[in-house]
Structure formats: C-alpha cells, structure tokens
Design a protein around this motif. Structure first.
Motif, short mmCIF file in Angstrom:
data_model
loop_
_atom_site.label_atom_id
_atom_site.label_comp_id
_atom_site.label_asym_id
_atom_site.label_seq_id
_atom_site.Cartn_x
_atom_site.Cartn_y
_atom_site.Cartn_z
N SER A 1 7.40 48.66 83.81
CA SER A 1 7.30 48.01 85.12
C SER A 1 5.97 47.28 85.27
CB SER A 1 7.45 49.05 86.24
OG SER A 1 8.69 49.70 86.17
N GLN A 2 4.90 47.93 84.82
CA GLN A 2 3.58 47.32 84.91
C GLN A 2 3.51 46.03 84.09
OE1 GLN A 2 0.04 49.34 83.17
NE2 GLN A 2 -0.59 49.60 85.30
N THR A 3 4.07 46.07 82.90
CA THR A 3 4.08 44.89 82.05
C THR A 3 4.91 43.78 82.67
OG1 THR A 3 3.82 46.23 80.05
CG2 THR A 3 4.70 44.02 79.76
N ALA A 4 6.08 44.13 83.21
CA ALA A 4 6.95 43.13 83.84
C ALA A 4 6.27 42.51 85.05
CB ALA A 4 8.28 43.77 84.24
N ALA A 5 5.57 43.33 85.85
CA ALA A 5 4.88 42.81 87.02
C ALA A 5 3.77 41.84 86.62
CB ALA A 5 4.31 43.96 87.86
N ALA A 6 2.99 42.23 85.60
CA ALA A 6 1.91 41.35 85.12
C ALA A 6 2.48 40.06 84.55
CB ALA A 6 1.07 42.08 84.07
N VAL B 1 -8.36 42.12 86.03
CA VAL B 1 -9.53 42.78 85.43
C VAL B 1 -9.25 44.27 85.30
CG1 VAL B 1 -11.97 43.36 85.77
CG2 VAL B 1 -11.15 41.04 86.27
N TYR B 2 -8.63 44.84 86.31
CA TYR B 2 -8.26 46.26 86.28
C TYR B 2 -7.36 46.56 85.08
CZ TYR B 2 -5.38 50.34 87.49
OH TYR B 2 -4.69 51.51 87.45
N LEU B 3 -6.37 45.70 84.85
CA LEU B 3 -5.45 45.93 83.73
C LEU B 3 -6.16 45.83 82.39
CD1 LEU B 3 -2.25 44.02 84.91
CD2 LEU B 3 -2.60 46.48 84.81
N LEU B 4 -7.09 44.88 82.25
CA LEU B 4 -7.83 44.77 80.99
C LEU B 4 -8.71 45.99 80.76
CD1 LEU B 4 -9.00 41.04 80.74
CD2 LEU B 4 -7.27 42.20 79.40
N ASP B 5 -9.24 46.55 81.84
CA ASP B 5 -10.10 47.73 81.74
C ASP B 5 -9.32 49.03 81.59
OD1 ASP B 5 -12.58 46.56 81.75
OD2 ASP B 5 -12.84 46.68 83.92
N HIS B 6 -8.04 48.98 82.01
CA HIS B 6 -7.24 50.20 82.12
C HIS B 6 -6.83 50.70 80.74
CE1 HIS B 6 -4.97 53.21 84.02
NE2 HIS B 6 -3.81 52.61 84.08
N ALA B 7 -7.33 51.87 80.38
CA ALA B 7 -7.09 52.39 79.03
C ALA B 7 -5.61 52.65 78.76
CB ALA B 7 -7.89 53.68 78.83
N LYS C 1 -1.97 43.99 78.80
CA LYS C 1 -3.32 43.42 78.69
C LYS C 1 -3.25 41.94 78.30
CE LYS C 1 -5.74 47.72 77.49
NZ LYS C 1 -6.85 47.68 78.45
N GLU C 2 -2.30 41.61 77.46
CA GLU C 2 -2.16 40.21 77.06
C GLU C 2 -1.78 39.34 78.26
OE1 GLU C 2 0.35 37.50 73.83
OE2 GLU C 2 0.44 39.68 73.75
N HIS C 3 -0.85 39.83 79.08
CA HIS C 3 -0.50 39.10 80.30
C HIS C 3 -1.72 38.93 81.20
CE1 HIS C 3 3.65 38.87 79.37
NE2 HIS C 3 3.98 40.11 79.68
N ALA C 4 -2.51 39.99 81.33
CA ALA C 4 -3.70 39.94 82.19
C ALA C 4 -4.70 38.91 81.67
CB ALA C 4 -4.35 41.32 82.26
N ALA C 5 -4.93 38.89 80.36
CA ALA C 5 -5.84 37.91 79.78
C ALA C 5 -5.33 36.49 80.00
CB ALA C 5 -6.01 38.18 78.29
N GLU C 6 -4.03 36.31 79.88
CA GLU C 6 -3.43 34.98 80.09
C GLU C 6 -3.60 34.54 81.54
OE1 GLU C 6 0.03 34.97 76.65
OE2 GLU C 6 0.46 35.81 78.62
N THR D 1 -6.30 32.41 71.41
CA THR D 1 -5.93 33.49 72.31
C THR D 1 -6.44 33.22 73.72
OG1 THR D 1 -7.95 34.74 71.81
CG2 THR D 1 -6.01 35.18 70.44
N ALA D 2 -5.72 33.78 74.69
CA ALA D 2 -6.08 33.57 76.08
C ALA D 2 -7.47 34.10 76.39
CB ALA D 2 -5.04 34.23 76.98
N ALA D 3 -7.81 35.25 75.82
CA ALA D 3 -9.13 35.84 76.09
C ALA D 3 -10.24 34.91 75.61
CB ALA D 3 -9.25 37.19 75.41
N VAL D 4 -10.06 34.31 74.44
CA VAL D 4 -11.07 33.39 73.91
C VAL D 4 -11.23 32.19 74.84
CG1 VAL D 4 -11.57 31.76 72.04
CG2 VAL D 4 -10.75 34.06 71.51
N LYS D 5 -10.12 31.64 75.28
CA LYS D 5 -10.18 30.48 76.18
C LYS D 5 -10.87 30.85 77.50
CE LYS D 5 -5.95 28.31 74.41
NZ LYS D 5 -4.57 27.92 74.74
N ALA D 6 -10.51 32.01 78.03
CA ALA D 6 -11.11 32.43 79.31
C ALA D 6 -12.61 32.62 79.16
CB ALA D 6 -10.44 33.71 79.79
N ILE D 7 -13.04 33.22 78.06
CA ILE D 7 -14.49 33.42 77.83
C ILE D 7 -15.19 32.08 77.77
CG2 ILE D 7 -16.20 34.25 76.18
CD1 ILE D 7 -14.10 36.47 75.44
#
Length: 532
Positions: free
Chosen positions: A293-298, A324-330, A337-342, A384-390
């Motif tokens: 569910s979390q992945t689908a929502a993101a 940010v919470y999802l990227l930090d969330h262990a 996390k990939e959706h969050a970075a995107e 990758t999305a993270a690289v672009k965002a950085i």
C-alpha cells in the motif's frame, strides 16, 4: 420432499406459480383507480415480467442445475413483490385510492422494475447455460459464455448472487486476466464500481475493489472507471475504509494514475492527495499499513506530481516532507524509496521555484538523497532520480541559512563520502563542499577531516583543465588552507604541490594562488586570506 429429487419439476412448478402471480397482479393493477400514470407504468412492466416468466419456464431445469439456491431466492423475491403489488392495487380500487400516498406506489414500481430486470437476467443466464458450474473450460467459446453468465449474475439485485459472481470473476481473472477484462463493458464496470459503496457488506466491497484493480490496469477501461464515478469511491475508500479497503483502493488508484495523466488530475480534483500522503506515512511494522500500500501510494503521488499543468494545486510542502520521510524510513521497501526519490527529483527540477528547493534542503532532503544514493548498489547510474535531484539542489545552498542547515544535518561527511565513492555525483559533491566551506563551522569540520582533504587533493590529479572537479577542488582547498596549519600540512603531504604546479601551467583557475600559499608558508597564507 418428492420434488427435491427432480429439480426440473421443482423449477417448473416455481416458475409456473410465480407466472400465475404475475397475471393476477396485472389484472389487479389494471382495475385500480387513481394515480393512473403510475399504475399504467407498473402494468407495462408487469406485462413484460409475465412474458419473461413464460420464457423462463422453457429452461428451469438448466437454471436450477446451474445454481438452484440462487434461482429460488430470486424467484421468491419476485413473488413477494407481486404479492405487494396485488395488495396495494386492491387498496387503490374505487373510492379508497385517495387515502394512499404516492410514495407507496412509487416504491412498488421500483420493486417491480428490479424484479423484471432480475428475471430478464435469469433468462439470459439460462440461454447462456452450457455446462454445470465448475472450473473455467479452456475452450474459448465455452469460457466466454461462462464469463457472460458471471457478469449476468453480477447485475442481480441480491447480495448472494453478487458475491458468488465476484468469486467466479476473481477465479477467472487469476487464470486469464486479459481475456476476462476484455469482456467488461460499461454495465459491468458500473455494476462493480457501485459495489464499492458503503451500503454493501464489507466482503462484497473487498472483492469488488480487487476486480476494479484488475480493470484499472488496462488503458481501455480507464475512461469507464472515471465516467462511472469509480475514482471518488476509490479515494473515499483510501481515506476512510478498513485496512483491506484502503489497500485495494490505493493499488487501484496507482494503476489508474499510471495509465492516464487525466486520471491523475482527476484524483487531485477528488481530494485524493491527502489520503495518499497519509498512506505513505503509515508504518506497516506497527500494523498501520503495509509495504504494498505504501509503495502504491508513493507511486500514485509520483504520477500526480508529473502532471505539470496542475501541480500547484498539490500540497507541495506536505508532499516533500512525506517523501523525505520515506527515503529516511528504514522499513520502506526499495521500490517505495525509488518513488520518493523520483518525486523529489520532479519537485526540484520542474518547478521554477527556488523556494521549494530550499524547503527540500531544510526538511533534510539533501541528506536523505545522499544517504539513499550512497546506499544504492547501482549508485553510478548517471540517470537515477536521486542523482538528478542532488544536482538540482546545488544552486540553493548558496545562502548562509542553507549552508548552516546543510551542515547541521550532517551534509559535510555525506558529501565527502559522495566525493570519494560516487562517480555520478562526485563533481556536484565537490561543488557543494566548496559552497559549504564559505560558512566557517563547515570549513572547520572539513579541515579536521583527513579523508576530505586527501580526497580533494586526489581530485587535482584528475587531468585536463576542462575537468570541473579541479576547479571546485581548488576553490574548496583555498578556503580550507587558511583554517589551520594542520590542514595545509595535510595538503602538502598528499602531494598537492606537484598537482598544482601542473594545473598552474595549464592555467587552471586558482591553481597558482593555492600553490603560492602552500609554498609561501603561513605568512603567504595569511595575506592570501586577507585578500578574499
């Protein structure tokens, strides 16, 4: 009883009995007084119902063999409606008709119409009947007819009929989703969507949501779900349903938003962003949600954010915080996390809004992106999305406030790691370090980090003057050199003079100045610092 051993005889008797009741009800309705237009409409439907029951009497045995219990329930309901119509028509004869309320007649009219539809569906099911109920046959024509029967049962007014039809459809979808979904038309989709409403039992809503999820995965049926009010019902389920309902709803919304940008816009207009954000925040480890569910929502939020023309209607600050919470969330799975970075990449690149980029940094977005990127086993993928965002966040850390925030959030050691470990963000990491070094506490932290100084010097060996890392390394080393003698000695011990001599000959900006400082000792360094 004797009739139980002969289903055909029992079916004929029951159909014949209900048919006789239809004829009696029609005679009673035709003899009524008052409310002539309403009774005329009821009479017309009773006439059709009587004809339908005559058609049904030609194959009662087959229908009962297919599902005797459900057929009896339907026919009993029709009989009850006919009795009610006959009694009400009797009360409406002669002078007593004016004592009745129109609502009572209207209610009977609705029941007669529903009974007619159920009987028409029974006739259709009887005509489609080929084999006994059981697993779907592999023969194409047989499968089609069996599925058509299921869709007919689905449109019945009775809960049990719908429940069994949904069971059959779900079994068929597991076996051959493509074929089953291709058979859905507007009536079928509309019927399933309406089962998502609260008045139906939870078990029905759960099964219907699963079917909708399958239908939502095909582009051909997206417009049907939208036109049949499927989206607002799914949003409502995602917001206030039970755990199962929320799960089914958010998965269906993800599939729908992945298929059509207009659907993503519609989810926003139906106030779906809030429930999706809350779904992202639910921790499946404490029972509040689940990883799917979390992945689908993101993923749904990612699809929404990519629809540029309505982005400003989205609560961007809440969305940044949850990503940010999802990227930090262990406990968040890699896909989440990939959706969050995107999402963060989309926010930082497509918005012409430095204020939002600064907000991403202030909420820990830079730190979270760096941690996610450095933990990615395939971190050197350049796109990758993270690289672009950085990369997108480089320009907004130039203010004193952003430098302080980035430093306090642990940005310096992470950027040092990125400089040392990642090919894809090495240059941007050095650029950021050079920017952060203009804030004294950050510069002091860097100068005390032997790996940072050694890494910056190592980059001077990179090569030609076109290498951007040389420029940023020299800028950073110039700032660090003046902090303390130990830092300058570290630069020298790692061979900075030799690299700088070569780069100075190549006219690389800042190389000559830094070389003179290192060769001139503390006094030269002091004068060089005072010139800045």
């Amino acid at each position: 009883m004797g009739t139980e051993s002969n289903p055909g005889t029992a079916g004929e008797e029951m159909v014949g009995m209900v048919g006789g009741m239809a004829a009696a009800a029609l005679d009673a309705v035709r003899a009524t007084g008052g409310f002539p237009q309403w009774w005329k409409a009821i009479a017309a439907n009773l006439e059709k119902l009587r004809t339908c029951l005559l058609d049904l009497s030609s194959h009662p045995c087959q229908i009962e063999t297919y599902n005797k219990a459900l057929c009896r329930v339907v026919l009993q309901s029709v009989a009850d409606t006919l009795t009610e119509a006959t009694v009400l028509a009797g009360r409406c004869r002669e002078y007593s008709w004016f004592k009745l309320e129109g609502s009572a007649i209207d209610a009977v009219a609705v029941k007669v119409e529903v009974s007619l539809r159920d009987c028409e569906l029974l006739v259709k099911i009887g005509e489609l009947y080929l084999y006994d109920q059981g697993p779907l046959d592999d023969t194409s024509s047989t499968c089609v007819q069996q599925l058509q029967r299921l869709l007919a049962w689905l449109q019945m007014s009775h809960t049990e009929a719908k429940s069994r039809a949904l069971d059959g459809l779900l079994e068929a979808l597991r076996k051959d989703e493509k074929r089953v979904v291709s058979m859905f038309d507007r009536d079928s989709v509309s019927t399933v969507v309406q089962l998502l409403n609260a008045p139906w039992p939870e078990v029905i809503r759960d099964k219907a949501a699963t079917v909708v999820g399958h239908v939502a995965g095909t582009h051909a049926h997206v417009w049907l779900l939208e036109s049949e009010a499927g989206l607002p019902l799914l949003v409502r389920m995602a917001e206030s349903g039970n755990v199962t309902d929320r799960h089914k709803a958010v998965v269906a919304l993800h599939q729908l938003s992945s298929t059509s940008r207009s659907t993503a816009r519609a989810i926003v207009s139906h106030l779906g962003v809030g429930p999706l954000i809350e779904m992202c925040r639910r921790n499946h480890m404490d029972g509040g949600g689940d990883s799917v569910s979390q992945t689908a929502a993101a993923g749904t939020l990612k699809n929404i954010f990519r629809a540029m023309d309505f982005r400003r209607s989205v609560d961007s600050h809440r969305s940044v915080r949850v990503m940010v919470y999802l990227l930090d969330h262990a406990d968040a799975v890699p896909e989440t996390k990939e959706h969050a970075a995107e999402c963060l990449e989309d926010f930082t690149s497509r918005h012409n809004d430095d204020g939002l980029r600064r907000y991403v940094v202030s909420e820990g977005g830079l730190r979270a992106l760096l941690l996610y990127h450095l933990g990615d086993k395939q971190q050197d993928r350049h796109e990758t999305a993270a690289v672009k965002a950085i990369h997108n966040l480089v320009g907004v850390i130039s203010t004193t406030t952003m430098k302080r925030v980035a430093g306090e959030q642990g940005g310096v050691p992470l950027l040092v790691r990125a400089m040392l470990e990642s090919n894809s963000v090495r240059e941007v990491a050095v650029d950021m370090l050079a920017c952060l070094a203009t804030y004294p506490p950050n510069a002091m932290e860097m100068s005390e980090d032997g790996k940072c100084v050694a890494g910056l010097v190592r980059l001077l060996h990179a090569g030609p003057k076109t290498n951007i890392a040389n420029k940023y390394s020299i800028q950073c080393l110039l700032l660090l050199e003046s902090t303390n003698k130990r830092c300058r000695n570290l630069m020298i011990s790692h061979g900075a003079k030799g690299h700088l001599t070569r780069l100075s000959d190549l006219k690389v900006q800042g190389a000559t100045e830094l070389l003179h400082r290192l060769e001139g000792g503390w006094l030269s360094s002091l004068f060089g610092s005072s010139k800045q």
